[in-house]
Design an enzyme around this catalytic site. Structure first.
Site, PDB file in Angstrom:
ATOM      1  N   ARG A 118       0.838  -1.198   0.000  1.00  0.00           N
ATOM      2  CA  ARG A 118       0.000   0.000   0.000  1.00  0.00           C
ATOM      3  C   ARG A 118       0.875   1.250   0.000  1.00  0.00           C
ATOM      4  NH1 ARG A 118      -3.051   1.191   4.246  1.00  0.00           N
ATOM      5  NH2 ARG A 118      -4.505   2.339   2.962  1.00  0.00           N
ATOM      6  N   LYS A 183       3.022  -6.255  12.174  1.00  0.00           N
ATOM      7  CA  LYS A 183       2.259  -6.591  10.971  1.00  0.00           C
ATOM      8  C   LYS A 183       2.444  -8.054  10.576  1.00  0.00           C
ATOM      9  CE  LYS A 183       1.096  -4.770   6.496  1.00  0.00           C
ATOM     10  NZ  LYS A 183       0.681  -3.530   5.904  1.00  0.00           N
ATOM     11  N   ARG A 320      -1.063   4.065  18.551  1.00  0.00           N
ATOM     12  CA  ARG A 320      -0.203   3.664  19.666  1.00  0.00           C
ATOM     13  C   ARG A 320      -1.082   2.868  20.611  1.00  0.00           C
ATOM     14  NH1 ARG A 320       3.136   4.875  17.008  1.00  0.00           N
ATOM     15  NH2 ARG A 320       4.271   6.784  16.642  1.00  0.00           N
TER      16      ARG A 320
HETATM   17  C1  BTN Z   1       0.369  -3.727   2.352  1.00  0.00           C
HETATM   18  O1  BTN Z   1       1.203  -2.867   2.109  1.00  0.00           O
HETATM   19  O2  BTN Z   1      -0.023  -3.934   3.500  1.00  0.00           O
HETATM   20  C2  BTN Z   1      -0.218  -4.566   1.245  1.00  0.00           C
HETATM   21  C3  BTN Z   1       0.642  -5.738   0.918  1.00  0.00           C
HETATM   22  C4  BTN Z   1       0.076  -6.607  -0.173  1.00  0.00           C
HETATM   23  C5  BTN Z   1       1.075  -7.624  -0.632  1.00  0.00           C
HETATM   24  C6  BTN Z   1       0.479  -8.627  -1.579  1.00  0.00           C
HETATM   25  S1  BTN Z   1       1.532  -9.999  -1.845  1.00  0.00           S
HETATM   26  C7  BTN Z   1       0.503 -10.567  -3.116  1.00  0.00           C
HETATM   27  C8  BTN Z   1       0.050  -9.359  -3.899  1.00  0.00           C
HETATM   28  N1  BTN Z   1       0.990  -9.008  -4.939  1.00  0.00           N
HETATM   29  C9  BTN Z   1       1.574  -7.837  -4.712  1.00  0.00           C
HETATM   30  O3  BTN Z   1       2.436  -7.327  -5.456  1.00  0.00           O
HETATM   31  N2  BTN Z   1       1.128  -7.304  -3.564  1.00  0.00           N
HETATM   32  C10 BTN Z   1       0.114  -8.134  -2.966  1.00  0.00           C
END
Ligand code: BTN
Length: 321
Positions: A118, A183, A320
């Site tokens: 994101r 996370k 937080r």
């Molecule tokens: C985030 O930043 O929290 C979102 C992460 C999303 C990662 C997934 S892995 C499978 C799919 N392909 C990608 O390139 N991104 C998503």
């Protein structure tokens, strides 16, 4: 070729170069290249005796037939395509641009060279250490907004992780899956209009991350192995996620977000906490601090700032606890 070498080494046993060469009809040079490729992907190998290769621990590779076999019959029938790749730049980018795939379809990769996160961030997941899953669905008309769908899907991912025993997972708006402030999983929804609207749901989950390649991950993170204290089957987890997501897509198109609001509330980590929301507006970063009051029927974040309640449809929450 490296993948066939890995398939043999995945059992965690020691294999001699002769055995590998013979089994795969490889020359010594090709074997060396294959081993170098594995090392470059972060696969940890050791060579206890001369000319012997062994993974530091056994590895369960993604397996299409195992995933399909673990899906309930009606979900298996619902899904038009399932592809497994060893390496892709990004499963989201791949599935978004592939026009030959029937929908709904899913694709998984053991490793992404340019995984998308994101807010333009990178998603880091060393080879076979997590799940990189993308699902694609077509909508003739999108009656409900995408923001709501992303909330519904976050709920379904949290539910799937709960079923795997990760009982303390919670959600941070819009779709971060956290465990004790770290996370565990993230989601990225992307869409594209062709004849209809095609929505891609990308899910990344940390399953068992090696210590070395993960030092550069910018935020605190955790993997399922740390939470549960044991390894899990990535194929079983992939099947459960696909199942949950496809059910969610169906329910969401029939009833909308209403069906997911009670569960969101249960998973919501920010509720009644002071949070700071950052978002970009006219090329400037804006931050607003307030008390999180959950989400509305469209999935927008509700923040009490002073005496007023404001709604936000995008941005990054920091909280937080
Ligand atoms: C985030 O930043 O929290 C979102 C992460 C999303 C990662 C997934 S892995 C499978 C799919 N392909 C990608 O390139 N991104 C998503």
């Amino acid at each position: 070729m490296y993948y066939r070498v890995l398939q043999i080494l995945a059992d965690g046993q020691a294999h001699t170069a002769e055995q590998l060469n013979q089994h795969l009809s490889l020359g010594p040079r090709e074997l060396e290249q294959a081993l170098n490729t594995l090392i470059s992907y972060g696969i940890r190998l050791h060579s206890k005796a001369a000319n012997t290769y062994q993974l530091t621990e056994p590895l369960e590779l993604l397996d299409r037939s195992r995933i399909l076999a673990a899906l309930p019959k009606e979900t298996g029938q619902l899904m038009a395509d399932l592809e497994i790749h060893s390496v892709l730049d990004s499963t989201n980018r791949y599935i978004l641009t592939q026009q030959h795939l029937s929908m709904p379809c899913a694709c998984l990769a053991e490793y992404q060279t340019a995984g998308r996160g994101r807010q333009g961030r990178q998603w880091v997941s060393p080879y076979a250490s997590g799940l990189c899953l993308s699902l694609k669905q077509r909508y003739v008309a999108l009656n409900e907004p995408l923001g709501g769908l992303s909330i519904a899907l976050a709920v379904s991912v949290a539910r799937a992780l709960h079923r795997f025993g990760a009982s303390e997972v919670g959600l941070k708006w819009p779709n971060d899956v956290l465990w004790r402030g770290r996370k565990l999983a993230g989601m990225l929804l992307e869409s594209r209009w062709r004849m209809d609207c095609e929505v891609v749901i990308g899910i990344g989950i940390n399953v068992k991350m090696p210590p070395v390649e993960t030092q550069n991950i910018a935020q605190p993170w955790v993997d399922l192995y740390t939470i549960l204290g044991h390894s899990i089957s990535r194929n079983a987890l992939a099947a459960m996620l696909i199942e949950q997501c496809l059910q969610t897509l169906k329910t969401y198109s029939q009833v909308g977000l209403a069906a997911f609001l009670p569960d969101w509330h249960d998973f919501d980590l920010s509720y009644k906490h002071t949070v700071t929301l950052s978002y970009e507006e006219r090329e400037k970063w804006v931050t607003v601090t307030g008390t999180a009051l959950g989400i509305d029927e469209q999935g927008a974040l509700l923040l009490q700032v002073g005496k007023t309640i404001q709604r936000y449809i995008y941005g990054e929450v920091s909280l937080r606890l």
